[in-house]
Scaffold this motif. Structure first.
Motif, mmCIF file in Angstrom:
data_model
loop_
_atom_site.group_PDB
_atom_site.id
_atom_site.type_symbol
_atom_site.label_atom_id
_atom_site.label_comp_id
_atom_site.label_asym_id
_atom_site.label_seq_id
_atom_site.Cartn_x
_atom_site.Cartn_y
_atom_site.Cartn_z
ATOM 1 N N ARG A 11 0.930 -1.228 0.042
ATOM 2 C CA ARG A 11 -0.180 0.180 0.071
ATOM 3 C C ARG A 11 0.873 1.278 -0.091
ATOM 4 O O ARG A 11 0.760 1.926 -0.705
ATOM 5 C CB ARG A 11 -0.994 0.059 1.111
ATOM 6 N N THR A 12 1.926 1.231 0.994
ATOM 7 C CA THR A 12 2.874 2.543 0.756
ATOM 8 C C THR A 12 3.422 2.594 -0.381
ATOM 9 O O THR A 12 3.597 3.728 -0.952
ATOM 10 C CB THR A 12 4.018 2.406 1.824
ATOM 11 N N ASN A 13 3.836 1.383 -1.141
ATOM 12 C CA ASN A 13 4.615 1.355 -2.507
ATOM 13 C C ASN A 13 3.543 1.815 -3.713
ATOM 14 O O ASN A 13 3.937 2.713 -4.297
ATOM 15 C CB ASN A 13 5.173 -0.105 -2.769
ATOM 16 N N GLN A 14 2.206 1.595 -3.314
ATOM 17 C CA GLN A 14 1.477 1.910 -4.487
ATOM 18 C C GLN A 14 1.029 3.526 -4.218
ATOM 19 O O GLN A 14 0.981 4.345 -5.174
ATOM 20 C CB GLN A 14 0.013 1.091 -4.077
ATOM 21 N N THR A 15 0.922 4.010 -3.176
ATOM 22 C CA THR A 15 0.671 5.497 -2.549
ATOM 23 C C THR A 15 1.965 6.055 -3.289
ATOM 24 O O THR A 15 1.691 7.297 -4.027
ATOM 25 C CB THR A 15 0.378 5.584 -1.338
ATOM 26 N N THR A 16 2.929 5.862 -3.112
ATOM 27 C CA THR A 16 4.288 6.286 -3.821
ATOM 28 C C THR A 16 4.281 6.599 -5.268
ATOM 29 O O THR A 16 4.534 7.653 -5.748
ATOM 30 C CB THR A 16 5.456 5.722 -3.138
ATOM 31 N N MET A 17 3.761 5.328 -5.945
ATOM 32 C CA MET A 17 3.936 5.216 -7.380
ATOM 33 C C MET A 17 2.663 6.081 -7.736
ATOM 34 O O MET A 17 2.916 6.959 -8.666
ATOM 35 C CB MET A 17 3.491 3.680 -7.470
ATOM 36 N N THR A 18 1.679 6.228 -7.228
ATOM 37 C CA THR A 18 0.459 7.306 -7.543
ATOM 38 C C THR A 18 1.032 8.815 -7.344
ATOM 39 O O THR A 18 0.834 9.482 -8.504
ATOM 40 C CB THR A 18 -0.802 6.912 -6.819
ATOM 41 N N ILE A 19 1.671 9.094 -6.324
ATOM 42 C CA ILE A 19 2.208 10.563 -6.482
ATOM 43 C C ILE A 19 3.355 10.696 -7.406
ATOM 44 O O ILE A 19 3.237 11.702 -7.872
ATOM 45 C CB ILE A 19 2.754 10.624 -4.970
ATOM 46 N N LEU A 20 4.109 9.755 -7.455
ATOM 47 C CA LEU A 20 5.157 9.783 -8.629
ATOM 48 C C LEU A 20 4.629 9.996 -9.967
ATOM 49 O O LEU A 20 5.117 10.796 -10.671
ATOM 50 C CB LEU A 20 5.997 8.409 -8.597
ATOM 51 N N ASN A 21 3.603 9.158 -10.369
ATOM 52 C CA ASN A 21 2.654 9.340 -11.566
ATOM 53 C C ASN A 21 2.292 10.491 -11.941
ATOM 54 O O ASN A 21 2.096 11.129 -13.085
ATOM 55 C CB ASN A 21 1.864 8.073 -11.968
ATOM 56 N N MET A 22 1.427 11.247 -10.784
ATOM 57 C CA MET A 22 0.799 12.491 -10.981
ATOM 58 C C MET A 22 1.929 13.537 -11.131
ATOM 59 O O MET A 22 1.788 14.605 -11.989
ATOM 60 C CB MET A 22 0.118 12.573 -9.602
ATOM 61 N N LYS A 23 3.117 13.446 -10.464
ATOM 62 C CA LYS A 23 4.337 14.425 -10.761
ATOM 63 C C LYS A 23 4.441 14.369 -12.107
ATOM 64 O O LYS A 23 4.861 15.426 -12.702
ATOM 65 C CB LYS A 23 5.211 14.297 -9.819
ATOM 66 N N ILE A 24 4.706 13.238 -12.658
ATOM 67 C CA ILE A 24 5.154 13.065 -14.048
ATOM 68 C C ILE A 24 4.124 13.712 -15.051
ATOM 69 O O ILE A 24 4.576 14.393 -15.861
ATOM 70 C CB ILE A 24 5.540 11.596 -14.204
ATOM 71 N N ILE A 25 2.949 13.366 -14.777
ATOM 72 C CA ILE A 25 1.819 13.804 -15.502
ATOM 73 C C ILE A 25 1.680 15.233 -15.593
ATOM 74 O O ILE A 25 1.694 16.028 -16.620
ATOM 75 C CB ILE A 25 0.462 13.226 -15.159
#
Length: 163
Positions: A11-25
């Motif tokens: 879950r922590t890894n998934q949250t981190t990935m979502t934030i990272l994806n949002m920053k990239i977008i």
């Protein structure tokens, strides 16, 4: 206890990935917005007309071709302000020149014709297509008075000084 720790990690890894994806977008949106802004200026239009060196050798050749064509007895083009019998007896001044690279080169010129005494005879626009060395008049443009030519020259000189 080990199973609970293992379940929390994804879950922590998934949250981190979502934030990272949002920053990239967000970065990509900003990048393409800036790129689109820069490309909207005329000087970046691919395939569009661009200012050319009006004193360049090729522009002078193309201008001479236009005046020679105008003076030919077969020419059906007549400008009110002047009539050229012999293109070798006039001085040609290129007031403005643009070019467009296509399958060859399109030239858009504003030419001033002067008599042997250096007096303005008339000014006109002409479009010429250079198909790999073969020159063709594509359109004869408008005619200007000598007074309008003077104003054009002043305006162009001011624009050149700004650059």
């Amino acid at each position: 206890v080990l199973a609970q720790a293992h379940n929390n990690f994804p879950r922590t890894n998934q949250t981190t990935m979502t934030i990272l994806n949002m920053k990239i977008i967000l970065f990509l949106i900003l990048f393409y917005t800036c790129l689109a802004n820069n490309l909207s200026h005329d000087k970046y239009i691919v395939g569009g007309y661009k200012n050319a060196d009006r004193h360049g050798d090729r522009i002078k050749e193309v201008a001479k071709f236009a005046v020679k064509t105008l003076s030919d007895s077969d020419s059906k083009v007549q400008y009110k302000g002047f009539n050229i019998q012999d293109s070798t007896q006039v001085d040609i001044s290129v007031i403005h020149a643009q070019q467009q690279v296509v399958a060859g080169v399109n030239y858009r010129l504003t030419l001033e014709i002067k008599d042997e005494d250096g007096e303005c005879m008339g000014v006109f626009d002409v479009d010429i297509y250079d198909r790999f060395g073969e020159l063709i008049i594509t359109s004869w443009g408008g005619e200007y008075s000598c007074e309008e030519a003077k104003a054009m020259k002043i305006q162009l000189k001011a624009a050149e000084n700004e650059d």
